[in-house]
Structures are given as C-alpha cells and as structure tokens.
Write a protein that holds these residues in place. Structure first.
Motif, PDB file in Angstrom:
ATOM      1  N   LEU A  37      51.711  36.166  27.632  1.00 57.80           N
ATOM      2  CA  LEU A  37      50.487  36.931  27.865  1.00 57.80           C
ATOM      3  C   LEU A  37      50.039  37.671  26.610  1.00 57.80           C
ATOM      4  O   LEU A  37      48.845  37.854  26.369  1.00 57.80           O
ATOM      5  CB  LEU A  37      50.696  37.910  29.018  1.00 57.80           C
ATOM      6  CG  LEU A  37      50.874  37.271  30.405  1.00 57.80           C
ATOM      7  CD1 LEU A  37      51.274  38.326  31.432  1.00 57.80           C
ATOM      8  CD2 LEU A  37      49.617  36.538  30.856  1.00 57.80           C
ATOM      9  N   ASN A  38      51.001  38.096  25.797  1.00 60.07           N
ATOM     10  CA  ASN A  38      50.675  38.826  24.567  1.00 60.07           C
ATOM     11  C   ASN A  38      49.862  37.976  23.592  1.00 60.07           C
ATOM     12  O   ASN A  38      49.186  38.507  22.708  1.00 60.07           O
ATOM     13  CB  ASN A  38      51.950  39.321  23.890  1.00 60.07           C
ATOM     14  CG  ASN A  38      51.676  40.273  22.753  1.00 60.07           C
ATOM     15  OD1 ASN A  38      50.886  41.193  22.872  1.00 60.07           O
ATOM     16  ND2 ASN A  38      52.324  40.039  21.621  1.00 60.07           N
ATOM     17  N   SER A  39      49.889  36.662  23.763  1.00 65.41           N
ATOM     18  CA  SER A  39      49.141  35.771  22.862  1.00 65.41           C
ATOM     19  C   SER A  39      47.742  35.447  23.394  1.00 65.41           C
ATOM     20  O   SER A  39      46.975  34.753  22.714  1.00 65.41           O
ATOM     21  CB  SER A  39      49.920  34.463  22.679  1.00 65.41           C
ATOM     22  OG  SER A  39      49.933  33.708  23.890  1.00 65.41           O
ATOM     23  N   LYS A  40      47.387  35.953  24.559  1.00 69.98           N
ATOM     24  CA  LYS A  40      46.142  35.567  25.211  1.00 69.98           C
ATOM     25  C   LYS A  40      44.983  36.495  24.857  1.00 69.98           C
ATOM     26  O   LYS A  40      45.173  37.679  24.571  1.00 69.98           O
ATOM     27  CB  LYS A  40      46.330  35.531  26.730  1.00 69.98           C
ATOM     28  CG  LYS A  40      47.401  34.544  27.195  1.00 69.98           C
ATOM     29  CD  LYS A  40      47.100  33.109  26.753  1.00 69.98           C
ATOM     30  CE  LYS A  40      48.156  32.139  27.270  1.00 69.98           C
ATOM     31  NZ  LYS A  40      47.862  30.738  26.835  1.00 69.98           N
ATOM     32  N   LYS A  41      43.770  35.918  24.923  1.00 71.53           N
ATOM     33  CA  LYS A  41      42.536  36.636  24.599  1.00 71.53           C
ATOM     34  C   LYS A  41      41.587  36.577  25.799  1.00 71.53           C
ATOM     35  O   LYS A  41      41.294  35.494  26.292  1.00 71.53           O
ATOM     36  CB  LYS A  41      41.864  36.023  23.371  1.00 71.53           C
ATOM     37  CG  LYS A  41      42.759  35.965  22.126  1.00 71.53           C
ATOM     38  CD  LYS A  41      42.099  35.170  21.020  1.00 71.53           C
ATOM     39  CE  LYS A  41      42.967  35.140  19.766  1.00 71.53           C
ATOM     40  NZ  LYS A  41      44.253  34.426  19.987  1.00 71.53           N
ATOM     41  N   ILE A  42      41.110  37.745  26.221  1.00 72.09           N
ATOM     42  CA  ILE A  42      40.185  37.825  27.348  1.00 72.09           C
ATOM     43  C   ILE A  42      38.911  38.533  26.892  1.00 72.09           C
ATOM     44  O   ILE A  42      38.977  39.580  26.235  1.00 72.09           O
ATOM     45  CB  ILE A  42      40.818  38.570  28.541  1.00 72.09           C
ATOM     46  CG1 ILE A  42      42.056  37.816  29.039  1.00 72.09           C
ATOM     47  CG2 ILE A  42      39.804  38.746  29.673  1.00 72.09           C
ATOM     48  CD1 ILE A  42      42.790  38.508  30.175  1.00 72.09           C
ATOM     49  N   GLY A  43      37.772  37.968  27.238  1.00 71.34           N
ATOM     50  CA  GLY A  43      36.490  38.585  26.912  1.00 71.34           C
ATOM     51  C   GLY A  43      35.818  39.109  28.164  1.00 71.34           C
ATOM     52  O   GLY A  43      35.859  38.456  29.218  1.00 71.34           O
ATOM     53  N   ILE A  44      35.204  40.283  28.066  1.00 72.14           N
ATOM     54  CA  ILE A  44      34.516  40.893  29.209  1.00 72.14           C
ATOM     55  C   ILE A  44      33.073  41.180  28.817  1.00 72.14           C
ATOM     56  O   ILE A  44      32.819  41.885  27.835  1.00 72.14           O
ATOM     57  CB  ILE A  44      35.204  42.196  29.660  1.00 72.14           C
ATOM     58  CG1 ILE A  44      36.675  41.934  29.999  1.00 72.14           C
ATOM     59  CG2 ILE A  44      34.474  42.809  30.852  1.00 72.14           C
ATOM     60  CD1 ILE A  44      37.455  43.187  30.358  1.00 72.14           C
ATOM     61  N   ILE A  45      32.147  40.654  29.587  1.00 74.12           N
ATOM     62  CA  ILE A  45      30.727  40.933  29.389  1.00 74.12           C
ATOM     63  C   ILE A  45      30.293  41.909  30.474  1.00 74.12           C
ATOM     64  O   ILE A  45      30.326  41.586  31.663  1.00 74.12           O
ATOM     65  CB  ILE A  45      29.888  39.647  29.467  1.00 74.12           C
ATOM     66  CG1 ILE A  45      30.307  38.656  28.381  1.00 74.12           C
ATOM     67  CG2 ILE A  45      28.403  39.968  29.334  1.00 74.12           C
ATOM     68  CD1 ILE A  45      29.539  37.327  28.423  1.00 74.12           C
ATOM     69  N   GLY A  46      29.889  43.105  30.071  1.00 78.03           N
ATOM     70  CA  GLY A  46      29.456  44.131  31.015  1.00 78.03           C
ATOM     71  C   GLY A  46      30.549  45.148  31.274  1.00 78.03           C
ATOM     72  O   GLY A  46      31.606  44.825  31.816  1.00 78.03           O
ATOM     73  N   LEU A  47      30.312  46.412  30.868  1.00 78.07           N
ATOM     74  CA  LEU A  47      31.355  47.432  30.907  1.00 78.07           C
ATOM     75  C   LEU A  47      31.084  48.533  31.920  1.00 78.07           C
ATOM     76  O   LEU A  47      31.580  49.653  31.752  1.00 78.07           O
ATOM     77  CB  LEU A  47      31.557  48.041  29.514  1.00 78.07           C
ATOM     78  CG  LEU A  47      32.665  47.415  28.664  1.00 78.07           C
ATOM     79  CD1 LEU A  47      34.039  47.660  29.261  1.00 78.07           C
ATOM     80  CD2 LEU A  47      32.441  45.924  28.448  1.00 78.07           C
ATOM     81  N   SER A  48      30.310  48.243  32.984  1.00 77.47           N
ATOM     82  CA  SER A  48      30.266  49.177  34.109  1.00 77.47           C
ATOM     83  C   SER A  48      31.381  48.790  35.069  1.00 77.47           C
ATOM     84  O   SER A  48      32.405  49.451  35.154  1.00 77.47           O
ATOM     85  CB  SER A  48      28.903  49.150  34.786  1.00 77.47           C
ATOM     86  OG  SER A  48      27.940  49.801  33.982  1.00 77.47           O
ATOM     87  N   VAL A  49      31.205  47.674  35.758  1.00 79.86           N
ATOM     88  CA  VAL A  49      32.316  47.103  36.517  1.00 79.86           C
ATOM     89  C   VAL A  49      33.438  46.696  35.567  1.00 79.86           C
ATOM     90  O   VAL A  49      34.624  46.867  35.860  1.00 79.86           O
ATOM     91  CB  VAL A  49      31.836  45.882  37.329  1.00 79.86           C
ATOM     92  CG1 VAL A  49      33.007  45.213  38.038  1.00 79.86           C
ATOM     93  CG2 VAL A  49      30.774  46.297  38.335  1.00 79.86           C
ATOM     94  N   GLY A  50      33.076  46.215  34.397  1.00 76.90           N
ATOM     95  CA  GLY A  50      34.057  45.690  33.448  1.00 76.90           C
ATOM     96  C   GLY A  50      35.004  46.722  32.882  1.00 76.90           C
ATOM     97  O   GLY A  50      36.096  46.373  32.424  1.00 76.90           O
TER      98      GLY A  50
END
Length: 371
Positions: A133-146
């Motif tokens: 998991l330490n090698s994984k990349k996650i992107g989040i669009i929208g930082l209200s719910v996000g």
C-alpha cells in the motif's frame, strides 16, 4: 471609539496574508549542516513551539517489537540504549518543522514511524500489505466530500501518495462537513487537507492542484510522478466528472465515487474492464463545453442518472427540488460525509490489495439497516 477603531485597523492591516504552505521541512541532525539550520530556525523564530517526545515513541517501538513479553521499565530502557547506540538522543530520528503552525516535532524516522503508525492495523492488514500500500498513489477530485476520504486514507495509510485537487476555498457554510477551524475561512480546501495529512503523517507524499481538475492539468494529475492507482471522484462539475473518467478509462485506472446519500458508493473497474462504458452507461451524449458554468438547478436533469438521483433518500429528493427556492445548493451532512470516508477507504484498500474486483453501485443505508 473612533480612535480605538483606528488602532484596531492598524493591527488588522499589519497582519500578513497566510502563505499557502503545506509541506513540512525535515531536519536530520546526524548531518551537521541540518543541525546548524535547525538551531538557526529556532534562534530566529522564538515563537516556534518545540515538541520532543522521542522517548515515548522509542518505548512504543520496543514494545511492539517484543509482543510476547511485557517489558519491565529496565528492560525497555536497555533495548532503547541498544537501539540508539552511540547516537545522541537529540540526533535520533528526524525533527519536522510545520511552518503554518509554528511547530517543530521530534519523531522517529520514516521506516520506524510507519512501523509504529500501522502497528494497530495488524493483522487486519499484514506487513506485506502495508508495504504494498505504501507504493500506491490515489488521486481525489473535490475536497468537500473528498476531505474526509483523504484524511481516512491517510489515517489508515492506504497509500504512500495522495494527489488532491479543488479550486475552492473554505467558507463558513462548508464547515458543516469539512473538518477545520474558523481561522481557515478563505484558505484553499486542498491546503487545509494537505496540512492535516502532513501533521498526521509527514512521510505521505501530498501533491495539490489549487486550480482544481482542468482539461489542462488532468494529464499531470493522472501521470506525473507515476500513474494513479485509483481515482476518487467527488466533484460537482459534470464536464470534469466525464473528462476524468475518460482519462481513467484510457489509462486503466479504477474510479470510486461516494454520493454521501444512503451511503452509496459507485465503482468502475476500468483496470479489469477496459471496455466498460463510463458511469455504467449513464453519461448522456452531450457536448462537454455546454456543461460548463451551469447552475446546480440546471445540472440536475443531467446528474439524475449519473448519480442515481431517483434512488436517493426522500429528504435528499425534496432538498434537490428546493434548490434556488429555499436553499442555494444540495445539502451534505457530516455524518454522511464521514461515512463516505470510511466506505471509500475500505473499498480502495480492497481494490489495491486485489480483494475486491467488481464494478457497480453499493449502499450502506443507515435508514434501511437501523430500523
């Protein structure tokens, strides 16, 4: 009174605009130049608060490394001495400076920090899974719910890198579901989230996009520094909802979306189903340019199938009909947003560990579960 107001205005005008700093600074005192730099920082900024609880961390480290035995105080001290060796205690680990909060914190360095931070995850998450998991990349669009999703992902350490994008700044009306203080009004949502993640875990890489997700920066968002492993899409812009999925599908990146109503989570496994239609085929055949600048009321007919509006709770359906009448936009409750953080984090972890392989729409509906 006028004189007092003039004096107050003087102090108000003297306040500097807070810089958009969200990156911590590391000082490893084994290196002489960094030792000198930290001393200079503290000398020139006497208001900085210093937090040195390295011994507490070392005791915990010895404890988790000896799970079969309850160490006595003397045994714990002996193991700490063996761990430290000839290194002066002030040079053990790393000192982390948070410029936005004027704090310097002494912690163990990255490998030991991750071991401590994830020790209570085991064995629900194994050592091998933690490393993956330490090698994984996650992107989040929208930082209200996000925001809740980003913080939960970081807290559980489901990835080693988070990319956050939102153009908006916090208003008081956002604070019914965004975790922050009133001093953060008019601070970028991505900055607030990035700072909180850094204060929780300074070794998680955070990349922000203050202009939000745009047609111009989506390539960088998805690929710069390595391709995303998961996209979490939580934005209001219909054009970006579609564009980001087009990019995710082209790159074979799975997409997860939470609607913060009835606990609904939407999953699209473009990594396993490269020919899968966007949003299960619910995206209309429409010119993307015509979607920009629409009001929330104008978006509703297009949003309806995309986010399963007809299956939403009765109160949400009623609220949507009140947009432009008694309310200005759709409501979001803290309880639903926090639930979304939990459900999306669990879903992302299981996708990354190859424990969950499906696409579809799933519900954790409290009104159906708790009756």
């Amino acid at each position: 009174m006028p004189g007092k107001m003039t004096e107050l205005e003087h102090y108000i005008n003297q306040q500097r605009t807070e810089p958009d700093n969200y990156t911590p600074v590391f000082y490893r005192l084994q290196h002489e130049e960094q030792y000198v730099d930290l001393l200079a920082l503290l000398k020139n900024n006497p208001h900085i608060r210093v937090y040195d609880e390295i011994y507490s961390q070392l005791r915990e480290l010895m404890k988790i490394r000896n799970p079969t035995k309850r160490l006595t105080e003397e045994e714990s001290e002996q193991k700490i001495r063996e761990y430290v060796g000839t290194t002066p205690i002030h040079a053990v680990g790393v000192w982390v400076y948070y410029p936005w909060s004027h704090r310097v914190v002494h912690i163990v360095d990255e490998k030991d920090f991750i071991e401590l931070r994830t020790s209570r995850n085991k064995q629900k998450i194994t050592d091998e899974e933690i490393a993956l998991l330490n090698s994984k990349k996650i992107g989040i669009i929208g930082l209200s719910v996000g925001q809740s999703i980003a913080l939960t992902l970081a807290m559980e350490r489901v990835c080693g890198e988070l990319r956050l994008t939102d153009f908006d700044k916090v208003e008081l009306t956002n604070m019914n579901r965004i975790r922050t203080g009133i001093h953060s009004i008019q601070v970028h949502k991505v900055i607030i989230a990035a700072r909180e993640i850094a204060e929780l875990d300074p070794f998680i890489k955070v990349v922000i996009f203050k202009d939000g997700a745009t047609e111009e920066n989506l390539d960088d968002f998805f690929t710069k520094g390595g391709n995303l492993d998961i996209l979490v899409e939580e934005c209001d812009g219909i054009d970006i909802k579609i564009l980001s999925r087009m990019k995710a599908k082209a790159l074979g990146v799975p997409v997860v979306m939470d609607t913060n109503d009835r606990g609904m989570v939407d999953v699209e496994r473009f990594d396993l189903e490269p020919d899968r239609p966007l949003l299960h085929g619910f995206i209309p055949d429409i010119d993307l340019k015509s979607l920009r600048g629409l009001t929330d009321a104008e978006k509703l007919p297009i949003f309806r199938p995309m986010v399963a509006l007809d299956d939403m709770s009765e109160r949400m359906k009623y609220s949507l009909g009140q947009i432009g009448k008694t309310i200005t936009t759709w409501p979001q409750l803290a309880s639903s947003v926090v639930l979304g953080g939990a459900v999306v984090t669990d879903t992302c972890r299981r996708i990354l560990l190859d424990h969950f392989k499906s696409s579809g729409r799933y519900y954790v509906d409290f009104e159906q579960i708790l009756v």
